[in-house]
Design a protein around this motif. Sequence first.
Motif, PDB file in Angstrom:
ATOM      1  N   ASP A 182      -7.603   4.007   6.470  1.00 51.33           N
ATOM      2  CA  ASP A 182      -6.845   3.428   7.574  1.00 51.33           C
ATOM      3  C   ASP A 182      -6.209   2.130   7.082  1.00 51.33           C
ATOM      4  OD1 ASP A 182      -7.651   5.420   9.311  1.00 51.33           O
ATOM      5  OD2 ASP A 182      -9.331   4.261  10.106  1.00 51.33           O
ATOM      6  N   PRO A 183      -5.085   1.717   7.661  1.00 47.02           N
ATOM      7  CA  PRO A 183      -4.466   0.453   7.239  1.00 47.02           C
ATOM      8  C   PRO A 183      -5.326  -0.749   7.601  1.00 47.02           C
ATOM      9  CG  PRO A 183      -3.346   1.352   9.154  1.00 47.02           C
ATOM     10  CD  PRO A 183      -4.285   2.412   8.689  1.00 47.02           C
ATOM     11  N   TYR A 184      -5.274  -1.761   6.761  1.00 44.51           N
ATOM     12  CA  TYR A 184      -6.008  -2.991   7.049  1.00 44.51           C
ATOM     13  C   TYR A 184      -5.114  -4.207   7.214  1.00 44.51           C
ATOM     14  CZ  TYR A 184      -5.574  -4.116   1.999  1.00 44.51           C
ATOM     15  OH  TYR A 184      -5.108  -4.378   0.732  1.00 44.51           O
ATOM     16  N   TYR A 185      -3.791  -4.038   6.985  1.00 43.38           N
ATOM     17  CA  TYR A 185      -2.888  -5.184   7.099  1.00 43.38           C
ATOM     18  C   TYR A 185      -1.466  -4.707   7.326  1.00 43.38           C
ATOM     19  CZ  TYR A 185      -1.334  -9.987   6.187  1.00 43.38           C
ATOM     20  OH  TYR A 185      -0.816 -11.248   6.310  1.00 43.38           O
ATOM     21  N   ALA A 241      -2.899  -4.660  -2.538  1.00 42.51           N
ATOM     22  CA  ALA A 241      -1.777  -4.817  -1.615  1.00 42.51           C
ATOM     23  C   ALA A 241      -0.887  -3.576  -1.641  1.00 42.51           C
ATOM     24  CB  ALA A 241      -0.958  -6.066  -1.944  1.00 42.51           C
ATOM     25  N   LEU A 242      -1.526  -2.402  -1.620  1.00 40.95           N
ATOM     26  CA  LEU A 242      -0.796  -1.136  -1.723  1.00 40.95           C
ATOM     27  C   LEU A 242      -0.243  -0.727  -0.370  1.00 40.95           C
ATOM     28  CD1 LEU A 242      -3.056   1.032  -4.054  1.00 40.95           C
ATOM     29  CD2 LEU A 242      -0.633   0.530  -4.436  1.00 40.95           C
ATOM     30  N   ASN A 275      -2.195 -10.473 -10.552  1.00 43.44           N
ATOM     31  CA  ASN A 275      -1.505 -11.691 -10.120  1.00 43.44           C
ATOM     32  C   ASN A 275      -0.598 -11.416  -8.937  1.00 43.44           C
ATOM     33  OD1 ASN A 275      -0.647 -14.366 -10.117  1.00 43.44           O
ATOM     34  ND2 ASN A 275       1.007 -13.974 -11.566  1.00 43.44           N
ATOM     35  N   TYR A 276      -1.191 -11.268  -7.760  1.00 42.15           N
ATOM     36  CA  TYR A 276      -0.411 -11.091  -6.552  1.00 42.15           C
ATOM     37  C   TYR A 276      -1.082 -11.856  -5.407  1.00 42.15           C
ATOM     38  CZ  TYR A 276       3.047  -8.840  -3.573  1.00 42.15           C
ATOM     39  OH  TYR A 276       4.108  -8.599  -2.732  1.00 42.15           O
ATOM     40  N   GLN A 301       2.350  -0.878   5.999  1.00 41.01           N
ATOM     41  CA  GLN A 301       0.939  -1.160   6.199  1.00 41.01           C
ATOM     42  C   GLN A 301       0.199  -0.996   4.881  1.00 41.01           C
ATOM     43  OE1 GLN A 301       0.263   1.769   9.382  1.00 41.01           O
ATOM     44  NE2 GLN A 301      -0.051   0.049  10.785  1.00 41.01           N
ATOM     45  N   LEU A 302      -0.724  -1.908   4.625  1.00 36.70           N
ATOM     46  CA  LEU A 302      -1.505  -1.860   3.400  1.00 36.70           C
ATOM     47  C   LEU A 302      -2.781  -1.058   3.622  1.00 36.70           C
ATOM     48  CD1 LEU A 302      -1.240  -5.583   2.185  1.00 36.70           C
ATOM     49  CD2 LEU A 302       0.413  -3.696   1.955  1.00 36.70           C
TER      50      LEU A 302
END
Length: 279
Positions: free
Chosen positions: A138-141, A123-124, A65-66, A236-237
């Motif tokens: 690699d970061p995606y967000y 969302a790590l 639930n996020y 960064q996620l």
Amino acid sequence: MPRPSRRRAAGLLSAAALALTACSGGSAEDTAAETAAGSATPVDGGSAAVALVEPGFLTVCSESNYPPFEMEQGGEMVGLDMDLGREIAADLGVEMKNVTLGFESIQSGAALDTGQCDVAISALSITEERRSVMDFSDPYYDNEVGLVTDGEDGVASIDAAREEQVRVGVMQGTVGETQARELGLDTVQFEDATTLFTGLSTGAVDAVLDDVTAIAEHAQDDPDFVVQETADLDDQLGVAVRKGDAAMRQAVDATLDRIEEDGTLEQIVEQWIPVQEKD
């Protein structure tokens, strides 16, 4: 403002402007390797092979639930992270299978170490502490945090929240919690995002510090929520894999490269975080 983030994506996508914004070594690894060695699936177009927990499936751990990253709708897990997981699975030639767990077991690396999943997409935030127990893609967000109150008359800024020592709700185990501690805020921990924002609306806390994407999502259900201030973070996620699982990490990065180049990443982000113009 939050935005897709890739190492080579400087010109990919201008940030989505949100209406509200102005949202584990050693023997453990050996055991996990044995547990996770279900089958080897060749990565399309590459020489590496990945070991899957369950043959024919990419098992993805996420918190339940996020929103808008992961949430349940009609008995199915959906969200930005779920779409990302499906893209990775498709490139591996398998289906995605989601396992929902408490966030602590995900961010601590325990779920990966014990072979409960192949990757964690929840969302790590990529942090040095987490790098000690898991490896990241690699970061995606890119993300940032915001201080939100229930109504315009709430505490007006992060500095004011610290000086007045108001109760600030945070979701445990998140970068928001870490940031709140570093800022010297008087924090109250909540297990998940729903109870966090319920605590704000019921007066259990005076404000909430969380990422602005999550704030925007929950504020849709309560128009009285007001973002008083946002703060840029080196936040960064990334997709987490078991420590030392280079094949899986490379496979995830290959998918991220593809969806950056063909525009799929942009489409996924815009679907779950629609571009809006600020007033």
